[in-house]
Design an enzyme around this catalytic site. Structure first.
Site, PDB file in Angstrom:
ATOM      1  N   LYS A  48      10.248   2.826   6.470  1.00  0.00           N
ATOM      2  CA  LYS A  48       9.914   1.302   6.494  1.00  0.00           C
ATOM      3  C   LYS A  48       8.480   1.338   6.731  1.00  0.00           C
ATOM      4  O   LYS A  48       7.659   0.334   7.379  1.00  0.00           O
ATOM      5  CB  LYS A  48      10.666   0.360   8.070  1.00  0.00           C
ATOM      6  CG  LYS A  48      11.873   0.563   7.561  1.00  0.00           C
ATOM      7  CD  LYS A  48      13.255   0.963   6.695  1.00  0.00           C
ATOM      8  CE  LYS A  48      12.514  -0.919   5.638  1.00  0.00           C
ATOM      9  NZ  LYS A  48      13.460  -0.646   4.461  1.00  0.00           N
ATOM     10  N   TRP A  76      14.558   4.666  -6.711  1.00  0.00           N
ATOM     11  CA  TRP A  76      14.745   5.919  -6.337  1.00  0.00           C
ATOM     12  C   TRP A  76      15.082   7.366  -7.087  1.00  0.00           C
ATOM     13  O   TRP A  76      15.457   8.412  -6.891  1.00  0.00           O
ATOM     14  CB  TRP A  76      16.166   6.099  -5.892  1.00  0.00           C
ATOM     15  CG  TRP A  76      17.070   5.186  -6.405  1.00  0.00           C
ATOM     16  CD1 TRP A  76      18.232   6.324  -7.335  1.00  0.00           C
ATOM     17  CD2 TRP A  76      17.326   4.154  -6.102  1.00  0.00           C
ATOM     18  NE1 TRP A  76      18.998   4.936  -7.695  1.00  0.00           N
ATOM     19  CE2 TRP A  76      18.616   3.980  -7.958  1.00  0.00           C
ATOM     20  CE3 TRP A  76      16.850   2.651  -6.243  1.00  0.00           C
ATOM     21  CZ2 TRP A  76      19.164   2.508  -8.075  1.00  0.00           C
ATOM     22  CZ3 TRP A  76      17.601   1.670  -6.029  1.00  0.00           C
ATOM     23  CH2 TRP A  76      18.733   1.284  -6.619  1.00  0.00           C
ATOM     24  N   HIS A 103      10.863  11.746   4.521  1.00  0.00           N
ATOM     25  CA  HIS A 103      10.608  11.406   5.284  1.00  0.00           C
ATOM     26  C   HIS A 103      11.132  12.609   6.361  1.00  0.00           C
ATOM     27  O   HIS A 103      10.791  12.132   7.341  1.00  0.00           O
ATOM     28  CB  HIS A 103      12.144  10.113   5.724  1.00  0.00           C
ATOM     29  CG  HIS A 103      11.769   9.239   5.186  1.00  0.00           C
ATOM     30  ND1 HIS A 103      10.886   7.696   4.603  1.00  0.00           N
ATOM     31  CD2 HIS A 103      13.054   8.358   5.054  1.00  0.00           C
ATOM     32  CE1 HIS A 103      11.183   6.946   4.248  1.00  0.00           C
ATOM     33  NE2 HIS A 103      12.221   6.999   3.909  1.00  0.00           N
ATOM     34  N   ARG A 125       2.120   3.480   9.487  1.00  0.00           N
ATOM     35  CA  ARG A 125       2.452   1.382   9.136  1.00  0.00           C
ATOM     36  C   ARG A 125       1.966   1.691  11.111  1.00  0.00           C
ATOM     37  O   ARG A 125       3.128   2.060  11.590  1.00  0.00           O
ATOM     38  CB  ARG A 125       3.614   1.203   9.058  1.00  0.00           C
ATOM     39  CG  ARG A 125       3.613   0.035   8.612  1.00  0.00           C
ATOM     40  CD  ARG A 125       5.085  -0.517   7.824  1.00  0.00           C
ATOM     41  NE  ARG A 125       4.894  -2.187   8.338  1.00  0.00           N
ATOM     42  CZ  ARG A 125       5.257  -3.126   7.346  1.00  0.00           C
ATOM     43  NH1 ARG A 125       6.381  -2.410   6.671  1.00  0.00           N
ATOM     44  NH2 ARG A 125       5.616  -3.841   6.898  1.00  0.00           N
ATOM     45  N   SER A 133      10.470  -4.233  10.468  1.00  0.00           N
ATOM     46  CA  SER A 133      11.276  -3.975   9.695  1.00  0.00           C
ATOM     47  C   SER A 133      12.902  -2.731   9.029  1.00  0.00           C
ATOM     48  O   SER A 133      12.979  -3.387   8.496  1.00  0.00           O
ATOM     49  CB  SER A 133      10.112  -3.297   8.097  1.00  0.00           C
ATOM     50  OG  SER A 133      10.170  -2.943   6.667  1.00  0.00           O
ATOM     51  N   PHE A 224       2.646  -6.943  -4.018  1.00  0.00           N
ATOM     52  CA  PHE A 224       4.318  -7.462  -3.092  1.00  0.00           C
ATOM     53  C   PHE A 224       4.617  -7.767  -4.557  1.00  0.00           C
ATOM     54  O   PHE A 224       6.323  -7.919  -5.158  1.00  0.00           O
ATOM     55  CB  PHE A 224       3.936  -8.088  -1.864  1.00  0.00           C
ATOM     56  CG  PHE A 224       5.754  -8.146  -1.123  1.00  0.00           C
ATOM     57  CD1 PHE A 224       5.710  -7.097  -0.490  1.00  0.00           C
ATOM     58  CD2 PHE A 224       5.688  -9.703  -1.386  1.00  0.00           C
ATOM     59  CE1 PHE A 224       7.036  -7.755   0.398  1.00  0.00           C
ATOM     60  CE2 PHE A 224       7.272 -10.013  -0.183  1.00  0.00           C
ATOM     61  CZ  PHE A 224       7.632  -9.115   0.111  1.00  0.00           C
TER      62      PHE A 224
HETATM   63  P1  A3P Z   1       9.274  -5.479   5.121  1.00  0.00           P
HETATM   64  O1  A3P Z   1      10.271  -5.241   5.884  1.00  0.00           O
HETATM   65  O2  A3P Z   1       8.006  -5.808   6.514  1.00  0.00           O
HETATM   66  O3  A3P Z   1       8.276  -6.688   4.637  1.00  0.00           O
HETATM   67  P2  A3P Z   1      10.050   1.667   2.847  1.00  0.00           P
HETATM   68  O4  A3P Z   1       9.758   1.486   1.662  1.00  0.00           O
HETATM   69  O5  A3P Z   1       9.070   2.822   3.312  1.00  0.00           O
HETATM   70  O6  A3P Z   1      11.426   1.303   3.465  1.00  0.00           O
HETATM   71  O7  A3P Z   1       8.843   0.310   3.111  1.00  0.00           O
HETATM   72  C1  A3P Z   1       9.002  -0.866   3.391  1.00  0.00           C
HETATM   73  C2  A3P Z   1       8.320  -1.878   3.581  1.00  0.00           C
HETATM   74  O8  A3P Z   1       7.280  -2.045   2.693  1.00  0.00           O
HETATM   75  C3  A3P Z   1       8.823  -3.191   3.481  1.00  0.00           C
HETATM   76  O9  A3P Z   1       8.420  -4.457   4.291  1.00  0.00           O
HETATM   77  C4  A3P Z   1       8.738  -3.784   2.363  1.00  0.00           C
HETATM   78  O10 A3P Z   1       8.146  -4.930   2.468  1.00  0.00           O
HETATM   79  C5  A3P Z   1       7.354  -3.142   2.836  1.00  0.00           C
HETATM   80  N1  A3P Z   1       6.633  -3.446   1.215  1.00  0.00           N
HETATM   81  C6  A3P Z   1       7.521  -2.799   0.144  1.00  0.00           C
HETATM   82  N2  A3P Z   1       6.039  -2.667  -1.237  1.00  0.00           N
HETATM   83  C7  A3P Z   1       5.261  -3.802  -0.902  1.00  0.00           C
HETATM   84  C8  A3P Z   1       3.913  -4.239  -0.958  1.00  0.00           C
HETATM   85  N3  A3P Z   1       3.848  -4.226  -2.569  1.00  0.00           N
HETATM   86  N4  A3P Z   1       3.372  -4.737  -0.986  1.00  0.00           N
HETATM   87  C9  A3P Z   1       3.387  -5.191   0.695  1.00  0.00           C
HETATM   88  N5  A3P Z   1       4.458  -4.286   1.285  1.00  0.00           N
HETATM   89  C10 A3P Z   1       5.575  -4.211   0.345  1.00  0.00           C
END
Ligand code: A3P
Length: 290
Positions: A48, A76, A103, A125, A133, A224
């Site tokens: 996350k 993936w 991870h 993060r 998250s 995003f």
């Molecule tokens: P949130 O749940 O706070 O929105 P991972 O990919 O490591 O599982 O992390 C997921 C988190 O990264 C989520 O956070 C997701 O929205 C955020 N995320 C993925 N792509 C992003 C982007 N382009 N800009 C900002 N946040 C992003």
């Protein structure tokens, strides 16, 4: 040759909980015996913290802005997790440079990783936003345990009774001097603040010079809002029985500081007590612990 015990929806792999849906004895063995090459590129994250984001950015930087892989391959398969079941299928035949995410904490990286000199980007993060998250992710993903209340989940997170263990252990492991010569540290928050600047940093680090135009183009593709619309990156290909988007979206909010909407003052105090104790003496400056 390693401890592996089933624990409900998870497998206990060398003391770490990993989801059974995406990991298997074979995939973990593959990771353990993986033959790292010097030109491999790893993006390392605690869950996350921006993994999916790196799965979008890396192929674009490495290909000089070519959109074909982000438009045709799910994240993936495009940049697989070293330890997950898709890795062997997609990595073995792939031409260099191979990009992957993991991870795993540093001590669980394959022996070959320490002999070869692959480049590593480590994304950190704000752990308070990571908990929030992760809490939502556990609510929507049927292959993860129900998180319970936010308060219960916070306790589990602080105790490290969550996927891939303690956040502090993960971060500390990857600060090891052993890998300092090949690692670029960046934070999710820096990427949010200046994505184009982050892409430029990655391109220098990976030895890929990009034109001004390509940099802008990559930063736009990795925002995003564009990723949320990219069916190859927004997890909409995953059936509802595995990820229920009526509960939460995988690309949920994509902001910094959402923890303020979830933590009570008491929870913040509880969090900081553990965090400060475990990060004591660690050479790690964070913008969120001030
Ligand atoms: P949130 O749940 O706070 O929105 P991972 O990919 O490591 O599982 O992390 C997921 C988190 O990264 C989520 O956070 C997701 O929205 C955020 N995320 C993925 N792509 C992003 C982007 N382009 N800009 C900002 N946040 C992003």
């Amino acid at each position: 040759h390693f401890s592996m015990a089933p624990q409900g929806k998870y497998i206990l792999y060398k003391g770490l909980l990993v989801p059974r849906e995406t990991h298997s004895a074979e995939s973990l063995k593959y990771a353990e015996e993986f033959k790292t090459r010097d030109d491999d590129v790893f993006a390392v994250t605690y869950p996350k913290s921006g993994t999916t984001w790196m799965q979008e950015i890396l192929p674009l930087v490495l290909s000089g802005g070519d959109l074909s892989s982000v438009q045709s391959q799910p994240n993936w398969d495009r940049v697989p997790w070293l330890e997950e079941t898709r890795a062997a299928l997609v990595l073995d035949g792939r031409p260099a440079p191979r990009a992957m995410v993991t991870h795993l904490p540093l001590p669980l990286m394959p022996a070959s990783f320490f002999k070869a000199k692959p480049k590593v980007i480590y994304v950190t993060r704000n752990p308070k936003d990571v908990v929030v998250s992760s809490f939502h992710f556990h609510q929507m993903a049927s292959f993860l345990d129900d998180p319970g209340t936010f308060d219960e989940f916070l306790d589990k997170f602080l105790a490290g009774e969550v996927l891939f263990g303690k956040w502090t252990d993960h971060v500390k492991s990857w600060r090891s001097p052993e890998v300092q010569d090949r690692i670029l540290y960046i934070t999710y928050e820096e990427m949010l603040e200046d994505l184009r600047g982050a892409v430029l940093k990655f391109s220098h680090f990976l030895g890929k010079e990009l034109s001004e135009e390509t940099l802008t183009h990559i930063a736009e593709q990795c925002s995003f809002s564009s990723m949320k619309q990219n069916t190859m990156s927004n997890y909409s290909l995953v059936p509802k029985e595995f990820m229920d988007t009526s509960k939460s979206h995988f690309l949920r909010k994509g902001v910094a500081g959402d923890w303020k909407n979830y933590f009570s003052p008491e929870q913040e105090t509880r969090f900081l007590a553990v965090y400060r104790e475990e990060m004591k003496g660690v050479d790690f400056k964070s913008s969120w612990d001030e």
